[in-house]
Motif scaffolding. Structure first.
Motif, mmCIF file in Angstrom:
data_model
loop_
_atom_site.group_PDB
_atom_site.id
_atom_site.type_symbol
_atom_site.label_atom_id
_atom_site.label_comp_id
_atom_site.label_asym_id
_atom_site.label_seq_id
_atom_site.Cartn_x
_atom_site.Cartn_y
_atom_site.Cartn_z
ATOM 1 N N HIS A 5 22.005 102.864 9.271
ATOM 2 C CA HIS A 5 22.069 102.915 10.542
ATOM 3 C C HIS A 5 21.904 101.449 11.256
ATOM 4 O O HIS A 5 21.358 100.732 10.906
ATOM 5 C CB HIS A 5 21.267 103.895 11.257
ATOM 6 C CG HIS A 5 21.320 104.338 12.516
ATOM 7 N ND1 HIS A 5 20.907 103.551 13.646
ATOM 8 C CD2 HIS A 5 22.137 105.205 13.092
ATOM 9 C CE1 HIS A 5 21.466 104.161 14.796
ATOM 10 N NE2 HIS A 5 21.962 105.073 14.626
ATOM 11 N N SER A 35 26.358 102.798 10.246
ATOM 12 C CA SER A 35 26.517 103.758 11.155
ATOM 13 C C SER A 35 25.977 103.376 12.505
ATOM 14 O O SER A 35 25.034 102.656 12.608
ATOM 15 C CB SER A 35 26.004 105.013 10.737
ATOM 16 O OG SER A 35 24.736 105.222 10.556
ATOM 17 N N GLY A 36 26.292 104.305 13.651
ATOM 18 C CA GLY A 36 25.937 103.956 14.932
ATOM 19 C C GLY A 36 25.792 102.825 15.533
ATOM 20 O O GLY A 36 25.280 102.382 16.464
ATOM 21 N N CYS A 37 27.104 101.982 14.975
ATOM 22 C CA CYS A 37 27.394 100.481 15.730
ATOM 23 C C CYS A 37 28.199 100.259 16.436
ATOM 24 O O CYS A 37 28.283 99.442 17.245
ATOM 25 C CB CYS A 37 27.284 99.674 14.263
ATOM 26 S SG CYS A 37 28.945 100.100 13.275
ATOM 27 N N LEU A 38 29.290 101.372 16.831
ATOM 28 C CA LEU A 38 30.229 101.378 17.704
ATOM 29 C C LEU A 38 30.309 102.623 18.493
ATOM 30 O O LEU A 38 30.179 103.606 18.198
ATOM 31 C CB LEU A 38 31.670 100.961 17.093
ATOM 32 C CG LEU A 38 31.980 99.705 16.408
ATOM 33 C CD1 LEU A 38 33.081 99.982 15.450
ATOM 34 C CD2 LEU A 38 31.898 98.791 17.279
ATOM 35 N N ASP A 39 30.837 102.307 19.895
ATOM 36 C CA ASP A 39 30.930 103.696 20.693
ATOM 37 C C ASP A 39 32.164 104.526 20.288
ATOM 38 O O ASP A 39 33.392 103.661 20.547
ATOM 39 C CB ASP A 39 31.092 102.871 22.217
ATOM 40 C CG ASP A 39 31.283 104.101 23.083
ATOM 41 O OD1 ASP A 39 31.206 105.173 23.061
ATOM 42 O OD2 ASP A 39 31.262 103.499 24.494
ATOM 43 N N PRO A 40 32.202 105.570 20.064
ATOM 44 C CA PRO A 40 33.418 106.244 19.466
ATOM 45 C C PRO A 40 34.500 106.254 20.703
ATOM 46 O O PRO A 40 35.695 106.177 20.643
ATOM 47 C CB PRO A 40 32.883 107.747 19.114
ATOM 48 C CG PRO A 40 31.398 107.422 19.199
ATOM 49 C CD PRO A 40 31.033 106.166 19.736
ATOM 50 N N LYS A 215 34.042 107.362 13.543
ATOM 51 C CA LYS A 215 34.461 106.491 14.678
ATOM 52 C C LYS A 215 33.127 105.513 15.209
ATOM 53 O O LYS A 215 33.490 104.571 15.925
ATOM 54 C CB LYS A 215 34.972 107.234 15.792
ATOM 55 C CG LYS A 215 36.493 107.745 15.594
ATOM 56 C CD LYS A 215 36.907 108.591 16.750
ATOM 57 C CE LYS A 215 38.166 109.116 16.399
ATOM 58 N NZ LYS A 215 38.839 110.022 17.441
ATOM 59 N N ASP A 216 31.950 105.933 14.699
ATOM 60 C CA ASP A 216 30.739 105.031 15.239
ATOM 61 C C ASP A 216 30.513 104.070 13.984
ATOM 62 O O ASP A 216 29.387 103.541 14.287
ATOM 63 C CB ASP A 216 29.736 105.996 15.613
ATOM 64 C CG ASP A 216 28.927 106.708 14.292
ATOM 65 O OD1 ASP A 216 29.799 107.111 13.346
ATOM 66 O OD2 ASP A 216 27.888 107.013 14.256
ATOM 67 N N GLU A 217 31.212 104.146 13.100
ATOM 68 C CA GLU A 217 30.810 103.223 11.945
ATOM 69 C C GLU A 217 31.826 102.116 11.663
ATOM 70 O O GLU A 217 32.775 101.944 12.195
ATOM 71 C CB GLU A 217 30.841 104.116 10.543
ATOM 72 C CG GLU A 217 29.986 105.277 10.600
ATOM 73 C CD GLU A 217 30.434 106.211 9.446
ATOM 74 O OE1 GLU A 217 29.391 107.038 9.194
ATOM 75 O OE2 GLU A 217 31.130 106.151 8.612
#
Length: 304
Positions: A5, A35-40, A215-217
């Motif tokens: 993450h 993971s958790g690195c982009l805004d979907p 999409k958040d990865e």
């Protein structure tokens, strides 16, 4: 595939065993997932803008054409036939577009989309910096040696449209060849559709592994320049995009937004101090980035 993450990367809180696993993966596969690195929602908006961009008429796209033979880093549109596979020299089954800070070779009616992509590019740059910071921890090296090679002006987002595979195409042609990027690192956010053909090679297991990026990865891929300056402690990620079968539900357009991150072309590329030796310097002497990339680009964009 090792996954971590973004908060654990920022805080360097991965446990020693996890760090050891990632170090092994960087040598065997040359990549890992964040993971958790982009805004979907941002990713979805970017995908929608890509579909709009590549749906432009051929005449509109031609007016925005880039001359990749003259300058491999030129911005603008590149039609099918420009980018060739490193191994077969056959054209990859795609078309591409690169953006510039001054909107050169960009459709005049898509300025809001250009602004969106610029925001997206900044997000990817920030992820790349965090990833490189963590790599220095994994390797136990001085962060200044690696992070000192890059700055915000480096790196760029690259838009790829893999069109549906036609019934007839040159034998051996692929969406992407089996290749390593000639970058420091490449970030691969989720493509559209998400489940569409990316595979990486595991040198230890000697097999290909299909990769699913949510999409958040982001998939962080080591490039040939990182392999060089770490004297192959980190191996460049060998990857490909598989062809879908003609007539199958998977044979649809695929949109991808890799972020290529490398030092500026005039930077002197040197094996990092922690990996320097007489053997290392003999194999990888100091060289400007532009020279380290010249042969690679000529194979992709040179005349057939």
């Amino acid at each position: 595939m090792f996954k971590i993450h973004i908060n654990d990367l920022r805080n360097a809180t991965a446990k020693p065993r996890a760090q050891s696993t990632l170090a092994a993966d960087l040598n065997a596969v040359g990549c890992f997932l964040i993971s958790g690195c982009l805004d979907p929602e941002l990713v979805d908006r970017a995908h929608g803008a890509l579909e709009k961009l590549f749906s432009k008429s051929e005449s509109e796209k031609t007016r925005c054409a880039a001359d990749k033979q003259k300058d491999p880093l030129a911005t603008g549109f590149s039609p099918y036939g420009v980018a060739r596979a490193l191994d077969t020299r056959l054209p990859n089954l795609l078309e591409t577009w690169d953006i510039s800070p001054d909107q050169l070779n960009w459709p005049k009616d898509m300025i809001p989309e250009w602004q969106l992509f610029t925001e997206y590019q900044r997000s990817l740059y920030n992820v790349a910096i965090v990833a490189l910071e963590f790599v220095t921890i994994i390797l136990g090296i001085d962060r200044r040696g690696l992070l000192g090679l890059v700055h915000p002006a480096n790196g760029g987002i690259h838009f790829i449209h893999y069109f549906p595979v036609p019934r007839e195409f040159p034998p051996g042609a692929r969406r992407q060849s089996e290749h390593c990027d000639n970058t420091l690192v490449t970030l691969i956010p989720a493509p559209n559709p998400v489940s569409s053909g990316l595979a990486v090679f595991d040198r230890q297991k000697h097999c290909w592994e299909d990769i699913l990026i949510q999409k958040d990865e982001c998939l962080v891929q080591a490039g040939l320049l990182l392999e060089r300056i770490t004297f192959r402690t980190i191996r460049a990620n060998l990857h490909t995009v598989r062809n879908p079968q003609f007539g199958s539900p998977e044979n649809v357009s695929r949109f991808s937004t890799p972020f290529f991150f490398s030092p500026g072309k005039d930077v002197l590329l040197r094996v990092l101090p922690e990996f320097r030796s007489e053997i290392a310097l003999k194999e990888f002497p100091d060289i400007p980035v532009v020279e380290a990339q010249a042969g690679y680009f000529s194979k992709i964009f040179g005349k057939a």
